[in-house]
Motif scaffolding. Structure first.
Motif, short mmCIF file in Angstrom:
data_model
loop_
_atom_site.label_atom_id
_atom_site.label_comp_id
_atom_site.label_asym_id
_atom_site.label_seq_id
_atom_site.Cartn_x
_atom_site.Cartn_y
_atom_site.Cartn_z
N GLN A 23 35.25 -34.90 -8.96
CA GLN A 23 35.97 -36.17 -9.01
C GLN A 23 35.67 -36.96 -10.28
O GLN A 23 36.22 -38.03 -10.50
CB GLN A 23 35.59 -37.03 -7.79
N LEU A 64 34.83 -43.86 -12.10
CA LEU A 64 35.44 -43.66 -10.79
C LEU A 64 35.01 -44.82 -9.89
O LEU A 64 33.82 -45.10 -9.74
CB LEU A 64 34.97 -42.34 -10.19
N ARG A 78 35.04 -46.42 -6.13
CA ARG A 78 35.21 -46.14 -4.71
C ARG A 78 34.98 -47.42 -3.92
O ARG A 78 34.15 -48.26 -4.30
CB ARG A 78 34.22 -45.07 -4.23
N CYS A 79 35.74 -47.58 -2.83
CA CYS A 79 35.60 -48.78 -2.01
C CYS A 79 35.66 -48.39 -0.53
O CYS A 79 36.51 -47.59 -0.12
CB CYS A 79 36.70 -49.79 -2.33
N GLU A 80 34.76 -48.95 0.24
CA GLU A 80 34.74 -48.71 1.68
C GLU A 80 34.71 -50.04 2.42
O GLU A 80 33.79 -50.84 2.24
CB GLU A 80 33.52 -47.87 2.07
N THR A 132 41.46 -47.96 6.20
CA THR A 132 41.77 -47.14 5.03
C THR A 132 42.73 -47.87 4.10
O THR A 132 42.55 -47.86 2.87
CB THR A 132 42.38 -45.80 5.46
N SER A 156 40.85 -50.78 2.41
CA SER A 156 39.96 -50.22 1.39
C SER A 156 40.72 -49.92 0.11
O SER A 156 40.25 -50.21 -1.00
CB SER A 156 39.28 -48.94 1.91
N ARG A 202 40.23 -51.75 -3.48
CA ARG A 202 39.86 -50.92 -4.64
C ARG A 202 40.85 -51.10 -5.79
O ARG A 202 40.44 -51.29 -6.94
CB ARG A 202 39.80 -49.44 -4.24
N GLU A 261 39.81 -52.59 -9.29
CA GLU A 261 39.86 -51.63 -10.38
C GLU A 261 40.68 -52.17 -11.55
O GLU A 261 40.41 -51.85 -12.71
CB GLU A 261 40.45 -50.31 -9.88
N GLN A 288 30.28 -43.63 -11.78
CA GLN A 288 30.86 -44.00 -10.48
C GLN A 288 30.35 -45.37 -10.06
O GLN A 288 29.18 -45.70 -10.25
CB GLN A 288 30.48 -42.96 -9.43
N ASP A 335 30.38 -47.79 -6.63
CA ASP A 335 30.65 -47.83 -5.19
C ASP A 335 30.64 -49.28 -4.72
O ASP A 335 29.70 -50.03 -4.99
CB ASP A 335 29.60 -47.04 -4.42
#
Length: 242
Positions: free
Chosen positions: A60, A67, A69-71, A93, A96, A100, A104, A116, A118
Protein backbone atom coordinates in the motif's frame (compact mmCIF):
# COMPACT_ATOMS: atom_id res chain seq x y z
CA UNK A 1 -43.06 18.74 16.20
CA UNK A 2 -42.34 22.45 16.48
CA UNK A 3 -38.59 22.93 16.49
CA UNK A 4 -38.76 26.71 16.99
CA UNK A 5 -41.22 28.06 19.56
CA UNK A 6 -43.25 31.27 19.43
CA UNK A 7 -40.48 33.03 21.37
CA UNK A 8 -38.02 32.21 18.59
CA UNK A 9 -36.16 29.65 20.69
CA UNK A 10 -35.29 26.06 19.83
CA UNK A 11 -35.95 23.05 22.05
CA UNK A 12 -32.57 23.43 23.80
CA UNK A 13 -33.02 27.18 24.33
CA UNK A 14 -30.83 28.36 21.45
CA UNK A 15 -31.84 30.80 18.76
CA UNK A 16 -31.99 29.48 15.16
CA UNK A 17 -28.59 30.92 14.19
CA UNK A 18 -26.85 30.06 17.46
CA UNK A 19 -24.19 27.34 17.78
CA UNK A 20 -23.84 25.03 20.73
CA UNK A 21 -21.07 25.55 23.27
CA UNK A 22 -17.67 24.42 21.95
CA UNK A 23 -14.96 22.88 24.11
CA UNK A 24 -11.69 21.22 23.16
CA UNK A 25 -8.64 19.74 24.85
CA UNK A 26 -5.33 18.64 23.35
CA UNK A 27 -3.03 15.82 24.39
CA UNK A 28 -5.75 13.56 25.78
CA UNK A 29 -4.12 10.31 24.54
CA UNK A 30 -0.65 10.04 26.02
CA UNK A 31 0.94 7.56 23.58
CA UNK A 32 -0.40 9.21 20.40
CA UNK A 33 1.66 11.65 18.32
CA UNK A 34 -1.30 14.02 18.50
CA UNK A 35 -4.73 13.81 20.09
CA UNK A 36 -7.74 15.96 20.89
CA UNK A 37 -11.15 15.84 22.49
CA UNK A 38 -13.83 18.04 20.92
CA UNK A 39 -17.30 18.83 22.23
CA UNK A 40 -20.20 20.47 20.41
CA UNK A 41 -22.89 20.77 23.05
CA UNK A 42 -23.55 17.27 24.35
CA UNK A 43 -21.70 15.62 21.46
CA UNK A 44 -18.23 14.53 22.55
CA UNK A 45 -15.58 12.86 20.37
CA UNK A 46 -11.92 11.97 20.74
CA UNK A 47 -9.29 11.71 18.00
CA UNK A 48 -5.77 10.27 18.02
CA UNK A 49 -3.12 10.54 15.31
CA UNK A 50 -0.14 8.21 14.87
CA UNK A 51 2.54 9.06 12.35
CA UNK A 52 4.00 9.72 9.99
CA UNK A 53 5.59 6.30 10.32
CA UNK A 54 6.68 3.44 8.09
CA UNK A 55 3.89 1.85 6.03
CA UNK A 56 2.82 -1.40 7.66
CA UNK A 57 1.71 -3.03 4.42
CA UNK A 58 4.41 -2.38 1.83
CA UNK A 59 1.98 -3.12 -1.03
CA UNK A 60 0.00 0.00 0.00
CA UNK A 61 3.04 2.27 0.12
CA UNK A 62 2.79 5.42 -2.03
CA UNK A 63 6.08 6.65 -3.47
CA UNK A 64 5.03 10.25 -4.00
CA UNK A 65 2.93 10.96 -0.90
CA UNK A 66 1.86 9.73 2.52
CA UNK A 67 -0.82 7.09 2.94
CA UNK A 68 -3.65 8.41 5.14
CA UNK A 69 -5.86 5.93 6.99
CA UNK A 70 -8.90 6.78 9.09
CA UNK A 71 -11.01 4.65 11.40
CA UNK A 72 -14.28 5.95 12.85
CA UNK A 73 -16.22 4.22 15.62
CA UNK A 74 -18.91 4.90 18.19
CA UNK A 75 -18.57 3.81 21.80
CA UNK A 76 -21.28 1.34 22.83
CA UNK A 77 -22.48 3.80 25.48
CA UNK A 78 -22.51 6.86 23.18
CA UNK A 79 -26.25 6.66 22.45
CA UNK A 80 -29.34 5.20 24.08
CA UNK A 81 -29.73 2.74 21.18
CA UNK A 82 -27.80 -0.35 22.20
CA UNK A 83 -28.47 -1.98 18.83
CA UNK A 84 -26.20 0.43 17.01
CA UNK A 85 -22.82 -0.97 16.13
CA UNK A 86 -19.92 1.42 16.44
CA UNK A 87 -17.45 -0.23 14.10
CA UNK A 88 -17.45 -2.27 10.93
CA UNK A 89 -20.94 -1.41 9.68
CA UNK A 90 -21.75 0.46 6.48
CA UNK A 91 -22.38 3.82 8.17
CA UNK A 92 -19.05 3.70 10.02
CA UNK A 93 -17.23 2.81 6.81
CA UNK A 94 -18.88 5.70 4.97
CA UNK A 95 -18.09 8.22 7.72
CA UNK A 96 -14.49 6.97 7.93
CA UNK A 97 -14.16 7.63 4.20
CA UNK A 98 -15.69 11.12 4.49
CA UNK A 99 -13.37 12.09 7.35
CA UNK A 100 -10.31 10.69 5.57
CA UNK A 101 -11.03 12.47 2.29
CA UNK A 102 -11.74 15.76 4.08
CA UNK A 103 -8.53 15.66 6.11
CA UNK A 104 -6.40 14.29 3.27
CA UNK A 105 -7.28 17.40 1.27
CA UNK A 106 -5.71 19.48 4.06
CA UNK A 107 -2.58 17.39 4.73
CA UNK A 108 0.54 18.13 2.67
CA UNK A 109 1.02 14.43 1.93
CA UNK A 110 3.63 15.16 -0.75
CA UNK A 111 6.07 16.24 1.97
CA UNK A 112 5.97 12.77 3.56
CA UNK A 113 6.33 10.18 0.76
CA UNK A 114 6.43 6.46 1.55
CA UNK A 115 4.98 7.05 5.02
CA UNK A 116 1.66 6.41 6.76
CA UNK A 117 -0.59 8.54 8.96
CA UNK A 118 -3.26 6.80 11.04
CA UNK A 119 -6.26 8.75 12.34
CA UNK A 120 -8.60 7.17 14.89
CA UNK A 121 -11.83 8.90 15.85
CA UNK A 122 -14.34 7.66 18.41
CA UNK A 123 -17.67 9.16 19.44
CA UNK A 124 -18.00 9.09 23.22
CA UNK A 125 -21.36 10.83 23.38
CA UNK A 126 -23.68 11.46 20.43
CA UNK A 127 -26.21 14.29 20.27
CA UNK A 128 -26.11 15.34 16.63
CA UNK A 129 -23.30 16.82 14.58
CA UNK A 130 -20.96 13.87 15.17
CA UNK A 131 -19.48 14.09 11.67
CA UNK A 132 -18.45 17.71 12.14
CA UNK A 133 -17.17 17.10 15.66
CA UNK A 134 -15.03 14.21 14.40
CA UNK A 135 -13.48 16.33 11.64
CA UNK A 136 -12.73 19.14 14.11
CA UNK A 137 -11.21 16.77 16.67
CA UNK A 138 -9.07 15.05 14.03
CA UNK A 139 -7.87 18.38 12.62
CA UNK A 140 -6.75 19.47 16.09
CA UNK A 141 -5.01 16.12 16.65
CA UNK A 142 -3.17 16.47 13.32
CA UNK A 143 -2.06 19.97 14.28
CA UNK A 144 -0.83 18.80 17.68
CA UNK A 145 1.07 15.97 15.99
CA UNK A 146 2.89 18.54 13.84
CA UNK A 147 1.50 17.18 10.57
CA UNK A 148 1.97 19.88 7.89
CA UNK A 149 -1.36 21.13 6.52
CA UNK A 150 -2.51 23.66 3.93
CA UNK A 151 -4.95 25.07 6.46
CA UNK A 152 -6.83 24.03 9.57
CA UNK A 153 -9.97 22.33 8.29
CA UNK A 154 -13.15 22.95 10.32
CA UNK A 155 -16.71 21.69 9.99
CA UNK A 156 -20.29 22.45 11.00
CA UNK A 157 -23.79 21.48 9.89
CA UNK A 158 -27.04 23.37 9.35
CA UNK A 159 -30.56 22.26 8.53
CA UNK A 160 -33.99 23.48 7.45
CA UNK A 161 -36.90 22.63 9.76
CA UNK A 162 -40.40 24.14 10.04
CA UNK A 163 -39.47 26.67 7.37
CA UNK A 164 -36.50 27.94 9.39
CA UNK A 165 -32.74 27.51 8.79
CA UNK A 166 -31.09 26.12 11.94
CA UNK A 167 -27.38 26.12 12.75
CA UNK A 168 -25.60 23.17 14.40
CA UNK A 169 -28.40 20.62 14.77
CA UNK A 170 -28.71 18.48 17.88
CA UNK A 171 -29.96 14.88 17.73
CA UNK A 172 -33.67 15.71 18.03
CA UNK A 173 -33.41 18.29 15.25
CA UNK A 174 -31.23 16.04 13.12
CA UNK A 175 -33.86 13.32 13.45
CA UNK A 176 -36.69 15.68 12.56
CA UNK A 177 -36.79 14.62 8.92
CA UNK A 178 -35.73 17.92 7.42
CA UNK A 179 -32.81 18.39 5.02
CA UNK A 180 -29.39 19.22 6.44
CA UNK A 181 -26.01 20.19 5.04
CA UNK A 182 -22.59 19.36 6.50
CA UNK A 183 -19.78 21.67 5.40
CA UNK A 184 -16.04 21.52 6.02
CA UNK A 185 -13.76 24.25 4.74
CA UNK A 186 -10.34 25.84 4.82
CA UNK A 187 -11.17 29.15 6.52
CA UNK A 188 -8.10 31.13 5.40
CA UNK A 189 -8.83 30.67 1.71
CA UNK A 190 -12.58 30.11 2.16
CA UNK A 191 -12.38 26.86 0.17
CA UNK A 192 -14.88 24.03 0.71
CA UNK A 193 -13.38 20.58 1.36
CA UNK A 194 -16.66 18.80 2.18
CA UNK A 195 -20.27 19.40 1.20
CA UNK A 196 -22.68 16.64 2.12
CA UNK A 197 -26.47 16.53 2.07
CA UNK A 198 -28.45 13.62 3.49
CA UNK A 199 -31.74 14.55 1.80
CA UNK A 200 -33.13 16.83 -0.90
CA UNK A 201 -33.51 20.55 -0.31
CA UNK A 202 -35.29 23.15 -2.45
CA UNK A 203 -32.77 25.25 -4.33
CA UNK A 204 -34.20 28.50 -2.94
CA UNK A 205 -33.29 27.36 0.60
CA UNK A 206 -29.98 25.67 -0.12
CA UNK A 207 -27.83 28.80 -0.41
CA UNK A 208 -28.99 30.18 2.95
CA UNK A 209 -28.48 26.85 4.73
CA UNK A 210 -25.08 26.34 3.08
CA UNK A 211 -23.89 29.83 4.08
CA UNK A 212 -25.13 29.23 7.61
CA UNK A 213 -23.15 25.99 7.88
CA UNK A 214 -20.08 27.70 6.40
CA UNK A 215 -20.27 30.51 8.95
CA UNK A 216 -20.56 27.88 11.68
CA UNK A 217 -17.45 26.14 10.37
CA UNK A 218 -15.55 29.46 10.39
CA UNK A 219 -16.63 30.07 13.98
CA UNK A 220 -15.41 26.57 14.91
CA UNK A 221 -12.10 27.30 13.15
CA UNK A 222 -11.61 30.50 15.15
CA UNK A 223 -12.16 28.61 18.39
CA UNK A 224 -9.83 25.80 17.30
CA UNK A 225 -7.06 28.30 16.52
CA UNK A 226 -7.50 29.81 19.99
CA UNK A 227 -7.09 26.35 21.53
CA UNK A 228 -3.94 25.69 19.49
CA UNK A 229 -2.51 29.12 20.33
CA UNK A 230 -3.15 28.61 24.05
CA UNK A 231 -1.49 25.19 23.87
CA UNK A 232 1.55 26.68 22.13
CA UNK A 233 1.84 29.41 24.75
CA UNK A 234 1.62 26.84 27.56
CA UNK A 235 4.37 24.76 25.95
CA UNK A 236 6.53 27.88 25.54
CA UNK A 237 6.10 28.72 29.22
CA UNK A 238 7.12 25.18 30.17
CA UNK A 239 10.25 25.40 28.02
CA UNK A 240 11.13 28.79 29.52
CA UNK A 241 10.62 27.46 33.05
CA UNK A 242 13.04 24.59 32.45
Amino acid sequence: MEFVGPEGLRLDGRRPLEMRQLHAELGVVENANGSAMFEMGNTKVIAAVYGPHEVHNRSQQLWDRALVRCEYSMAAFSTGDRRRKGKGNRRSTEISLVIRQTLEAAILTNLMPKSQIDIYVQVLQADGGTRSACINAAALALAEAGIPMRDLVASCAAGYLNGTPLLDLNYVEDSGGGPDVTVALFPKVDKVSLLQMDSKMPLEHFENVFQLAAEGAKAAARYMREVLMENTQNLARLVTAT
